[in-house]
Design an enzyme around this catalytic site. Structure first.
Site, short mmCIF file in Angstrom:
data_model
loop_
_atom_site.label_atom_id
_atom_site.label_comp_id
_atom_site.label_asym_id
_atom_site.label_seq_id
_atom_site.Cartn_x
_atom_site.Cartn_y
_atom_site.Cartn_z
N ASN A 69 -9.22 7.29 -1.84
CA ASN A 69 -7.81 7.35 -2.25
C ASN A 69 -7.22 5.97 -1.92
O ASN A 69 -6.96 5.68 -0.76
CB ASN A 69 -7.09 8.45 -1.46
CG ASN A 69 -5.60 8.48 -1.72
OD1 ASN A 69 -5.12 7.87 -2.68
ND2 ASN A 69 -4.87 9.17 -0.87
N TRP A 70 -7.07 5.17 -2.96
CA TRP A 70 -6.59 3.78 -2.73
C TRP A 70 -5.11 3.75 -2.38
O TRP A 70 -4.61 2.73 -1.92
CB TRP A 70 -6.84 2.93 -3.99
CG TRP A 70 -8.27 2.64 -4.28
CD1 TRP A 70 -9.36 3.03 -3.57
CD2 TRP A 70 -8.78 1.86 -5.38
NE1 TRP A 70 -10.51 2.56 -4.16
CE2 TRP A 70 -10.18 1.85 -5.27
CE3 TRP A 70 -8.18 1.19 -6.46
CZ2 TRP A 70 -10.99 1.17 -6.19
CZ3 TRP A 70 -8.98 0.53 -7.37
CH2 TRP A 70 -10.38 0.52 -7.24
N LYS A 71 -4.40 4.83 -2.66
CA LYS A 71 -2.94 4.88 -2.44
C LYS A 71 -2.26 3.73 -3.21
O LYS A 71 -2.72 3.38 -4.28
CB LYS A 71 -2.61 4.83 -0.94
CG LYS A 71 -3.43 5.82 -0.12
CD LYS A 71 -2.89 6.01 1.26
CE LYS A 71 -3.84 6.89 2.05
NZ LYS A 71 -3.28 7.36 3.29
N HIS A 79 -1.06 15.63 -1.77
CA HIS A 79 -1.29 14.75 -0.63
C HIS A 79 -0.08 14.80 0.29
O HIS A 79 1.06 14.87 -0.18
CB HIS A 79 -1.56 13.32 -1.11
CG HIS A 79 -2.10 12.45 -0.01
ND1 HIS A 79 -1.29 11.89 0.94
CD2 HIS A 79 -3.36 12.08 0.29
CE1 HIS A 79 -2.05 11.22 1.80
NE2 HIS A 79 -3.31 11.32 1.42
N GLU A 95 1.46 12.62 1.87
CA GLU A 95 2.47 11.57 1.64
C GLU A 95 3.40 11.97 0.50
O GLU A 95 4.60 11.71 0.54
CB GLU A 95 1.76 10.23 1.36
CG GLU A 95 1.14 9.68 2.63
CD GLU A 95 -0.08 8.80 2.41
OE1 GLU A 95 -0.30 8.33 1.28
OE2 GLU A 95 -0.81 8.60 3.40
N GLU A 99 -6.71 17.94 5.16
CA GLU A 99 -6.32 16.67 5.76
C GLU A 99 -5.23 16.91 6.80
O GLU A 99 -4.04 17.01 6.45
CB GLU A 99 -5.76 15.73 4.69
CG GLU A 99 -6.74 15.39 3.59
CD GLU A 99 -6.42 14.05 2.96
OE1 GLU A 99 -7.27 13.17 3.01
OE2 GLU A 99 -5.30 13.88 2.46
N GLY A 119 -4.51 8.02 8.43
CA GLY A 119 -4.11 6.63 8.66
C GLY A 119 -3.76 6.33 10.10
O GLY A 119 -3.20 5.28 10.40
N SER A 148 -8.71 9.62 8.70
CA SER A 148 -9.42 8.60 9.49
C SER A 148 -10.93 8.83 9.52
O SER A 148 -11.59 8.57 10.53
CB SER A 148 -8.85 8.51 10.90
OG SER A 148 -7.48 8.15 10.83
N GLY A 167 -9.10 7.40 2.83
CA GLY A 167 -8.02 6.47 2.51
C GLY A 167 -8.43 5.05 2.84
O GLY A 167 -9.12 4.38 2.08
N GLY A 168 -8.01 4.58 4.03
CA GLY A 168 -8.22 3.19 4.44
C GLY A 168 -9.63 2.66 4.20
O GLY A 168 -9.79 1.56 3.64
C1 PEP Z 1 -5.85 9.99 2.90
O1 PEP Z 1 -4.83 9.34 2.69
O2 PEP Z 1 -6.16 10.89 2.14
C2 PEP Z 1 -6.64 9.64 4.08
C3 PEP Z 1 -7.55 10.49 4.48
O3 PEP Z 1 -6.34 8.43 4.68
P1 PEP Z 1 -7.16 7.74 5.89
O4 PEP Z 1 -8.63 7.89 5.59
O5 PEP Z 1 -6.72 6.32 5.87
O6 PEP Z 1 -6.77 8.46 7.14
#
Ligand code: PEP
Length: 250
Positions: A9-11, A95, A97, A167, A173, A213, A234-235
């Site tokens: 997920n590049w966001k 998500h 966010e 999640e 994050g 994470s 994500g990251g």
């Molecule tokens: C996400 O945004 O779906 C996510 C899991 O982010 P991260 O891996 O950065 O915690």
């Protein structure tokens, strides 16, 4: 058959040129078939270019959102049909966010899921509790309400086209990760809810990803659990080597 998936997920990261460079690098790293399906979730403007670029490779493409309306006077929105027309196969929905910053509630998400499915997209539907909800021991209650509010209205056939992503919001994050035992416990609970609603076989076949994470250090341990079928990343999906290392955890 239950699918194993690692999805990125590049966001709201990467210009079009940077996104193309990342997808190109990843495609060349994945020339031999991995032991899981690989999806990259990109901003809308990248979708058509990236989908064309990865055509014929092992990589599939996801949008990070779609509109809750079919079409019409909704300036700035992007419909599920438009997403599908880019060559994307999946759509991340729910998500945390989007729930938190864009006030996407159960009813809005229910519409988005239906529209995604009707337009041939597979939703990657995210659920998970806040830190205070986990501290109050309410995580099971929260995910149950999220499923009942937005996806348990679907038929068993429709539901079989959904991928779930658990999640925990406190892990997204933040560098905090659910332990593999915490993840397994709630994934097994989610699967039990699916079994109660749709029967044992649908539950057995459902893919439930972990997100929060997840990285090249903890992926192997998380993915070793029987009810953790992969990750939503994500990251770490923004760096080809790190994302590839997570894929290699399978
Ligand atoms: C996400 O945004 O779906 C996510 C899991 O982010 P991260 O891996 O950065 O915690």
């Amino acid at each position: 058959m239950r699918k194993k998936i690692v999805a990125g997920n590049w966001k709201m990261n990467k210009t079009l040129q940077e996104g193309v460079a990342l997808a190109t690098e990843l495609k060349s790293m994945l020339s031999s078939k991995p032991n899981c399906e690989v999806i990259i979730g990109t901003p809308f403007i990248h979708l058509a270019t990236v989908a064309e670029l990865v055509k014929g490779s092992v990589i599939k493409v996801a949008a990070e959102n779609c509109a809750d309306k079919e079409s019409g006077a909704f300036t700035g929105e992007v419909s599920a049909a438009m997403v599908k027309s880019t060559g994307a196969d999946y759509c991340i929905l729910g998500h945390s966010e989007r729930r938190a910053y864009y006030h996407e509630d159960y009813a809005i998400l229910k519409e988005k899921v239906l529209l995604a499915l009707r337009n041939g997209l597979k939703p990657i539907f995210c659920i998970g509790e806040l830190k205070e909800e986990r501290e109050a021991g309410k995580q099971n209650e929260v995910v149950k309400a999220q499923l009942e509010g937005s996806v348990f209205n679907l038929s068993a056939e429709e539901f079989s086209n959904i991928v779930l992503a658990y999640e925990p919001v406190w892990a997204i994050g933040t560098g905090l990760t659910a332990t593999s035992d915490q993840a397994e416990e709630i994934h097994a609970y989610i699967r039990s809810l699916i079994a109660a609603k749709y029967g044992k076989q649908v539950a057995e076949d459902a893919t439930i990803l972990y997100g929060g994470s997840c990285n090249d250090k903890n992926a192997k341990e998380l993915f070793s659990k029987p009810d953790v079928d992969g990750g939503l990343i994500g990251g770490a999906s923004l760096v080809a080597e790190k994302f590839k290392a997570i894929i290699d955890a399978f």
